[in-house]
Design an enzyme around this catalytic site. Structure first.
Site, PDB file in Angstrom:
ATOM      1  N   ARG A   1       0.993   6.777  17.079  1.00 41.04           N
ATOM      2  CA  ARG A   1       0.805   7.773  16.018  1.00 41.04           C
ATOM      3  C   ARG A   1       1.428   9.134  16.319  1.00 41.04           C
ATOM      4  O   ARG A   1       1.985   9.765  15.411  1.00 41.04           O
ATOM      5  CB  ARG A   1      -0.683   7.925  15.696  1.00 41.04           C
ATOM      6  CG  ARG A   1      -1.365   6.662  15.167  1.00 41.04           C
ATOM      7  CD  ARG A   1      -0.444   5.798  14.367  1.00 41.04           C
ATOM      8  NE  ARG A   1      -1.117   4.662  13.737  1.00 41.04           N
ATOM      9  CZ  ARG A   1      -0.493   3.562  13.377  1.00 41.04           C
ATOM     10  NH1 ARG A   1       0.808   3.428  13.627  1.00 41.04           N
ATOM     11  NH2 ARG A   1      -1.137   2.587  12.778  1.00 41.04           N
TER      12      ARG A   1
ATOM     13  N   SER B   1      -6.129  -7.254   8.462  1.00 36.70           N
ATOM     14  CA  SER B   1      -5.117  -6.203   8.459  1.00 36.70           C
ATOM     15  C   SER B   1      -4.444  -6.155   9.826  1.00 36.70           C
ATOM     16  O   SER B   1      -5.114  -6.276  10.859  1.00 36.70           O
ATOM     17  CB  SER B   1      -5.775  -4.855   8.153  1.00 36.70           C
ATOM     18  OG  SER B   1      -4.856  -3.797   8.295  1.00 36.70           O
TER      19      SER B   1
ATOM     20  N   ASP C   1       0.818  -1.212   0.000  1.00 41.72           N
ATOM     21  CA  ASP C   1       0.000   0.000   0.000  1.00 41.72           C
ATOM     22  C   ASP C   1       0.854   1.266   0.000  1.00 41.72           C
ATOM     23  O   ASP C   1       0.614   2.189  -0.789  1.00 41.72           O
ATOM     24  CB  ASP C   1      -0.948   0.005   1.200  1.00 41.72           C
ATOM     25  CG  ASP C   1      -2.074  -1.009   1.045  1.00 41.72           C
ATOM     26  OD1 ASP C   1      -2.145  -1.655  -0.019  1.00 41.72           O
ATOM     27  OD2 ASP C   1      -2.877  -1.154   1.986  1.00 41.72           O
TER      28      ASP C   1
ATOM     29  N   ASP D   1      -6.807   6.441  12.440  1.00 44.56           N
ATOM     30  CA  ASP D   1      -5.421   6.855  12.270  1.00 44.56           C
ATOM     31  C   ASP D   1      -5.276   8.130  11.452  1.00 44.56           C
ATOM     32  O   ASP D   1      -4.374   8.932  11.700  1.00 44.56           O
ATOM     33  CB  ASP D   1      -4.602   5.728  11.640  1.00 44.56           C
ATOM     34  CG  ASP D   1      -4.154   4.689  12.658  1.00 44.56           C
ATOM     35  OD1 ASP D   1      -4.196   5.011  13.867  1.00 44.56           O
ATOM     36  OD2 ASP D   1      -3.759   3.585  12.262  1.00 44.56           O
TER      37      ASP D   1
END
Length: 406
Positions: free
Chosen positions: A96, A179, A16, A125
């Site tokens: 993050r 995922s 990705d 996110d």
């Protein structure tokens, strides 16, 4: 937004973000700088470097941030005993802000005018990355390709990859079963085979913990030492923050500790089912609460517990760099001044349980609490007046109610 000239991309080396890298170049005609962070996800990062080099990237940043991640982000959060919606230990959320911080810093150092991430338009996110980036640099441009491009299916992504000579691993030719996000604190698995919350997660989803049912048949005991709310040693041996979490992860893996099947409320409005594994963090939380039990004053502890859900929600929603999170952190850190000592934890078949704790800062007084002769440490007659004063308003309420009924 005017087209960026140079973009720093949060780059994993996976399909990705490799597609995003090429898409940024073709869509905007810009130069792309890659940034890959080692947060303890357990993968070799050199393949990411080689992939970026193969794709013609001139500036490649790969950094080991494990110690900073644990000392400056995980440990402050654990001082608060932060748990989102009663269960989730915020493993993805807390990573993050650090990634965003380095994106902004690298952008400044390399003269880039934008940063980019690979978060989708459905998840949390995207919010976390962008709020953190804007808090650190209000003028930064943030590009979120998943909200812009028309590559809306796996087939179209693969077609784009092949058209631009981006290598596609064979297992990526089909639909991935789920995922995964991982760092030193946890793994998170979502999507595909996990989307029906009525169906039990397959065993192969679990990657960081062994099945607790088949775990050791005898409990294991470890001792964790704290200083001012942070773990500093295991079994009497001082270790760095990242080393402590790594070692606790191994204890947790062996005993199947820290598994969570959770349907949470995303900040963007939908519910999401995820499988989380936080082996070391689960042990750490239990031990930290154990040492607080004897070192933290009741008023301070109850106040701290009352603000914890708000603090956890701020982290989950992406407000790590907000003034309100920093204000709460100052309060939490003040509470930890005497949270020092050692906790003995029993590990057994998916469970971590405090079984002993001691500290030079302890508020526990055996003289006061003993069922034996307390040698005058506590006068039990004092309790009568205490009860009468606390009962006064209840007695007045009851008297009024009886009078009105009569």
């Amino acid at each position: 937004m005017s087209a960026p000239k140079k973009v720093v991309l949060a780059y994993s080396g996976g399909l990705d973000t490799s597609i995003i890298l090429k898409w940024l170049e073709t869509e905007y005609g810009c130069e792309v700088v890659t940034f890959t962070a080692d947060l303890g996800q357990g993968e070799e990062l050199e393949p990411a470097r080689k992939k970026a080099e193969m794709m013609g990237v001139k500036e490649i940043h790969i950094e080991d941030l494990r110690e900073e991640f644990v000392s400056d982000f995980v440990f402050p959060m654990f001082r608060a005993n932060a748990v989102y919606e009663g269960l989730y230990l915020l493993g993805t959320s807390i990573a993050r802000p650090l990634i965003s911080k380095r994106l902004v810093e690298i952008a400044e150092a390399t003269g880039a005018d934008a940063v980019a991430h690979g978060a989708t338009g459905k998840g949390n996110d995207q919010v976390r990355f962008e709020l953190a980036c804007y808090a650190l640099n209000p003028d930064i441009k943030v590009i979120a390709p998943w909200r812009e491009w028309d590559l809306t299916s796996r087939t179209r992504l693969l077609e784009f990859a092949e058209a631009h000579q981006i290598p596609v691993a064979k297992d990526k030719r089909g639909e991935a079963p789920f995922s995964v996000d991982a760092n030193l604190l946890h793994t998170s698995s979502e999507g595909k085979v996990l989307e029906d919350p009525a169906e039990m997660a397959p065993d192969y989803v679990y990657q960081r913990t062994d099945d607790p049912v088949g775990g050791p048949d005898q409990p294991e005991y470890i001792e964790i030492t704290f200083e001012k709310g942070d773990a500093v040693a295991i079994n009497g041996t001082a270790k760095s923050p990242a080393t402590i979490l790594t070692e606790l992860n191994e204890y947790g893996r062996k005993h199947g500790i820290g598994r969570l099947d959770f349907v949470e409320n995303r900040f963007v409005g939908m519910k999401s089912r995820g499988i989380y594994e936080t082996p070391g963090g689960t042990i750490l939380l239990e031990a930290h609460r154990g040492i607080e039990q004897i070192t933290l004053d009741s008023g301070a502890g109850h106040l701290k517990d009352s603000i914890m859900p708000r603090y956890a929600e701020l982290i989950y929603n992406g407000f790590w760099f907000s003034p309100e999170r920093e204000m709460l952190q100052a309060l939490i850190d003040k509470s930890q001044e005497h949270v020092s000592g050692t906790v003995r934890v029993m590990l057994f078949k998916g469970m971590a349980r405090t079984v002993g704790r001691w500290s030079d800062h302890s508020l526990y007084s055996e003289a006061h609490v003993t069922f034996e002769d307390d040698a005058g440490a506590y006068d039990q007659k004092d309790a009568a007046g205490f009860i009468q004063l606390n009962a006064l308003r209840l007695k007045l309420l009851a008297a009024r109610d009886r009078r009105l009924k009569g």
